[in-house]
Motif scaffolding. Structure first.
Motif, mmCIF file in Angstrom:
data_model
loop_
_atom_site.group_PDB
_atom_site.id
_atom_site.type_symbol
_atom_site.label_atom_id
_atom_site.label_comp_id
_atom_site.label_asym_id
_atom_site.label_seq_id
_atom_site.Cartn_x
_atom_site.Cartn_y
_atom_site.Cartn_z
ATOM 1 N N GLU A 90 42.291 22.056 19.576
ATOM 2 C CA GLU A 90 43.089 22.448 18.416
ATOM 3 C C GLU A 90 42.217 23.084 17.332
ATOM 4 O OE1 GLU A 90 46.324 22.513 18.058
ATOM 5 O OE2 GLU A 90 46.586 21.755 20.100
ATOM 6 N N SER A 91 40.994 22.602 17.188
ATOM 7 C CA SER A 91 40.086 23.215 16.212
ATOM 8 C C SER A 91 39.768 24.652 16.589
ATOM 9 C CB SER A 91 38.791 22.397 16.113
ATOM 10 O OG SER A 91 39.050 21.071 15.686
ATOM 11 N N CYS A 92 39.538 24.896 17.881
ATOM 12 C CA CYS A 92 39.254 26.264 18.337
ATOM 13 C C CYS A 92 40.470 27.161 18.173
ATOM 14 C CB CYS A 92 38.801 26.249 19.794
ATOM 15 S SG CYS A 92 37.205 25.446 20.082
ATOM 16 N N LEU A 93 41.651 26.627 18.401
ATOM 17 C CA LEU A 93 42.865 27.430 18.258
ATOM 18 C C LEU A 93 43.089 27.869 16.817
ATOM 19 C CD1 LEU A 93 45.325 25.509 20.629
ATOM 20 C CD2 LEU A 93 44.317 27.767 21.007
ATOM 21 N N THR A 94 42.607 27.102 15.856
ATOM 22 C CA THR A 94 42.713 27.484 14.448
ATOM 23 C C THR A 94 41.533 28.343 13.997
ATOM 24 O OG1 THR A 94 41.618 25.420 13.759
ATOM 25 C CG2 THR A 94 44.027 25.407 13.901
ATOM 26 N N ASP A 95 40.652 28.709 14.941
ATOM 27 C CA ASP A 95 39.465 29.542 14.670
ATOM 28 C C ASP A 95 38.513 28.857 13.690
ATOM 29 O OD1 ASP A 95 37.878 31.706 15.165
ATOM 30 O OD2 ASP A 95 38.833 33.025 13.703
ATOM 31 N N LEU A 96 38.462 27.543 13.737
ATOM 32 C CA LEU A 96 37.501 26.774 12.953
ATOM 33 C C LEU A 96 36.977 25.668 13.863
ATOM 34 C CD1 LEU A 96 36.095 26.302 10.241
ATOM 35 C CD2 LEU A 96 37.975 24.773 9.618
ATOM 36 N N ARG A 97 35.881 25.964 14.526
ATOM 37 C CA ARG A 97 35.344 25.055 15.530
ATOM 38 C C ARG A 97 34.683 23.844 14.889
ATOM 39 N NH1 ARG A 97 32.413 29.723 19.027
ATOM 40 N NH2 ARG A 97 31.593 27.984 20.254
ATOM 41 N N ILE A 98 34.298 22.877 15.717
ATOM 42 C CA ILE A 98 33.812 21.595 15.198
ATOM 43 C C ILE A 98 32.501 21.731 14.435
ATOM 44 C CG2 ILE A 98 34.995 20.226 16.936
ATOM 45 C CD1 ILE A 98 32.469 20.184 18.574
ATOM 46 N N ASP A 99 31.754 22.828 14.641
ATOM 47 C CA ASP A 99 30.523 23.031 13.884
ATOM 48 C C ASP A 99 30.676 24.080 12.785
ATOM 49 O OD1 ASP A 99 30.731 25.277 15.423
ATOM 50 O OD2 ASP A 99 28.984 24.841 16.692
ATOM 51 N N GLY A 100 31.906 24.491 12.486
ATOM 52 C CA GLY A 100 32.155 25.414 11.386
ATOM 53 C C GLY A 100 32.147 26.874 11.761
ATOM 54 N N ARG A 101 31.912 27.205 13.038
ATOM 55 C CA ARG A 101 31.875 28.608 13.441
ATOM 56 C C ARG A 101 33.266 29.123 13.791
ATOM 57 N NH1 ARG A 101 28.750 29.120 18.501
ATOM 58 N NH2 ARG A 101 29.267 26.926 18.853
ATOM 59 N N SER A 102 33.376 30.451 13.802
ATOM 60 C CA SER A 102 34.584 31.076 14.324
ATOM 61 C C SER A 102 34.395 31.312 15.823
ATOM 62 C CB SER A 102 34.861 32.398 13.599
ATOM 63 O OG SER A 102 33.846 33.351 13.892
ATOM 64 N N LYS A 103 35.394 31.848 16.481
ATOM 65 C CA LYS A 103 35.345 31.994 17.936
ATOM 66 C C LYS A 103 34.320 33.028 18.392
ATOM 67 C CE LYS A 103 39.094 35.403 18.150
ATOM 68 N NZ LYS A 103 40.416 35.719 18.745
ATOM 69 N N LEU A 104 33.924 33.974 17.540
ATOM 70 C CA LEU A 104 33.003 35.035 17.930
ATOM 71 C C LEU A 104 31.611 34.865 17.325
ATOM 72 C CD1 LEU A 104 35.315 38.197 17.700
ATOM 73 C CD2 LEU A 104 34.666 36.873 19.723
ATOM 74 N N GLU A 105 31.304 33.689 16.796
ATOM 75 C CA GLU A 105 29.997 33.456 16.173
ATOM 76 C C GLU A 105 29.035 32.775 17.136
ATOM 77 O OE1 GLU A 105 29.396 32.471 11.810
ATOM 78 O OE2 GLU A 105 31.458 31.790 12.118
ATOM 79 N N HIS A 106 27.790 33.281 17.152
ATOM 80 C CA HIS A 106 26.707 32.604 17.864
ATOM 81 C C HIS A 106 26.076 31.553 16.943
ATOM 82 C CE1 HIS A 106 26.775 35.906 20.846
ATOM 83 N NE2 HIS A 106 26.192 35.033 21.632
ATOM 84 N N ARG A 107 25.430 30.610 17.547
ATOM 85 C CA ARG A 107 24.677 29.632 16.773
ATOM 86 C C ARG A 107 23.369 30.264 16.273
ATOM 87 N NH1 ARG A 107 25.103 24.842 21.167
ATOM 88 N NH2 ARG A 107 25.127 26.701 22.522
ATOM 89 N N PRO A 108 22.789 29.741 15.202
ATOM 90 C CA PRO A 108 21.587 30.361 14.595
ATOM 91 C C PRO A 108 20.315 30.023 15.356
ATOM 92 C CG PRO A 108 22.204 28.425 13.342
ATOM 93 C CD PRO A 108 23.268 28.585 14.404
#
Length: 370
Positions: free
Chosen positions: A13-31
């Motif tokens: 559900e977090s991914c469906l709202t485009d706010l993943r559990i670590d705060g990224r959007s669906k198209l963001e890479h990790r730093p």
């Protein structure tokens, strides 16, 4: 990785709202932090740079605040070419998971006995090596430019990838490490010296010998041709949420509609919830070099009362277009960030505060090249 149904529901559900559990959007890479050998002398933290003594190039991919750490080393040797490909160099790849324990990086396998875990680790090493060999190696460098003496001597690049720790998307992190290591690999200048036939009797024994003259000047060493165009692997994870009880009751059709979303650079928890994962290899020109489909964990897909049929390893056909678009955009953004950081050429140190924070906007999703 085993997760509960409630955890899977929350993650999906977090991914469906485009706010993943670590705060990224669906198209963001990790730093990710990228440490390579070529900038070893420029950084003040020289102890962290993986400048291996016996390697011609190396790199390290590290993720602050997470359990991802991948080291890659490239060793160059002069060998005789393959009889079937006398005018092409040789690339070999080996992946080692012994230090991270294996398991959970591709198939999400659970624990077990020591022998079972070791067997699963060997199988996973073989699978990752095979995938990278098919997706990366044919396009990593210009194989014809590795020829020193046609039909006699060619360069053999032995690529060793050691996964120290991994928090999902091991193929993506390994491909970045391979690309950076190849770009920082230095091959010495080699010149073929053919023996003459007019030598005197004292040199008769060496008259027919063919030798290679290796220039020891490091300033004249060059990187393998085509390494700058080495492709990257983008793993697109498809997460699907089953319809709610209200939708199931009011639905007039026999088939249920699942809400699905495609994300990149998934964490281990997100991989466990993915119904399917598609690995797409994209080069710097935006061309697709290879595609491979992996099974997903599908933790959020199973439902009771459906005659025991699980859709945990399937993907809606309507998602194919979104998967291709997601991989294309992610690859374009990833190449742009890597090139931008390389052109800037500045060393950025990771502060200790980063280890206690999430991702997303807090770290601005920047790649750090040291």
């Amino acid at each position: 990785m085993a997760i509960s149904a409630s955890e899977a529901h929350y993650i999906i559900e977090s991914c469906l709202t485009d706010l993943r559990i670590d705060g990224r959007s669906k198209l963001e890479h990790r730093p990710y932090t990228i440490t390579n050998r070529s900038t070893h002398a420029k950084t003040s933290q020289s102890a962290r740079a993986p400048a291996f003594i016996l390697s011609n190039g190396s790199s390290r991919i590290h993720l602050p605040g997470s359990t991802t750490d991948v080291v890659c080393s490239v060793k160059a040797d002069l060998v005789h070419p393959s009889p079937s490909k006398p005018n092409q160099g040789v690339l070999e790849l080996n992946v080692d998971l012994s230090l991270c324990g294996g398991g959970g990086t591709l198939e999400g396998s659970a624990g077990g006995g020591a022998q079972k875990r070791r067997r699963q680790q060997r199988e996973e090493e073989s699978q990752i090596t095979s995938l990278l060999q098919r997706l990366i190696l044919p396009h990593a460098v210009n194989h014809e430019k590795l020829v020193v003496w046609p039909g006699k001597y060619v360069w053999r690049l032995a690529i060793d990838v050691m996964v120290l720790r991994c928090d999902g998307c091991v193929l993506d992190a390994s491909s970045i490490a391979i690309r950076e290591a190849l770009q920082n690999t230095k091959l010495p200048k080699v010149q073929a010296v053919m023996g003459g036939g007019n030598d005197d009797a004292n040199n008769a024994g060496s008259a027919s010998k063919n030798d290679l003259l290796v220039d020891g000047d490091h300033q004249k060493a060059v990187s393998p041709s085509g390494a700058e165009n080495c492709p990257l692997v983008i793993t697109v994870s498809v997460l699907s949420s089953p319809p709610s009880a209200t939708d199931a009751v009011t639905s007039t059709t026999r088939s249920k509609r699942y809400k699905s979303i495609a994300i990149i650079d998934a964490r281990t928890e997100e991989e466990a919830c993915a119904s399917s994962r598609v690995c797409v290899t994209v080069d710097t020109n935006g061309m697709v070099c290879g595609v491979h489909t992996l099974g997903g964990g599908g933790a959020g897909m199973e439902e009771e009362g459906e005659e025991g049929v699980s859709e945990g390893s399937s993907m809606p056909i309507s998602m194919l277009g979104e998967v291709v678009t997601t991989a294309s955009i992610a690859a374009k953004n990833l190449y742009a960030k890597l090139d931008r950081e390389r052109q800037v050429g500045k060393v950025k140190n990771v502060s200790s505060d980063h280890n206690n924070c999430g991702y997303g906007y807090l770290l601005k999703n920047h790649f750090l090249i040291q």
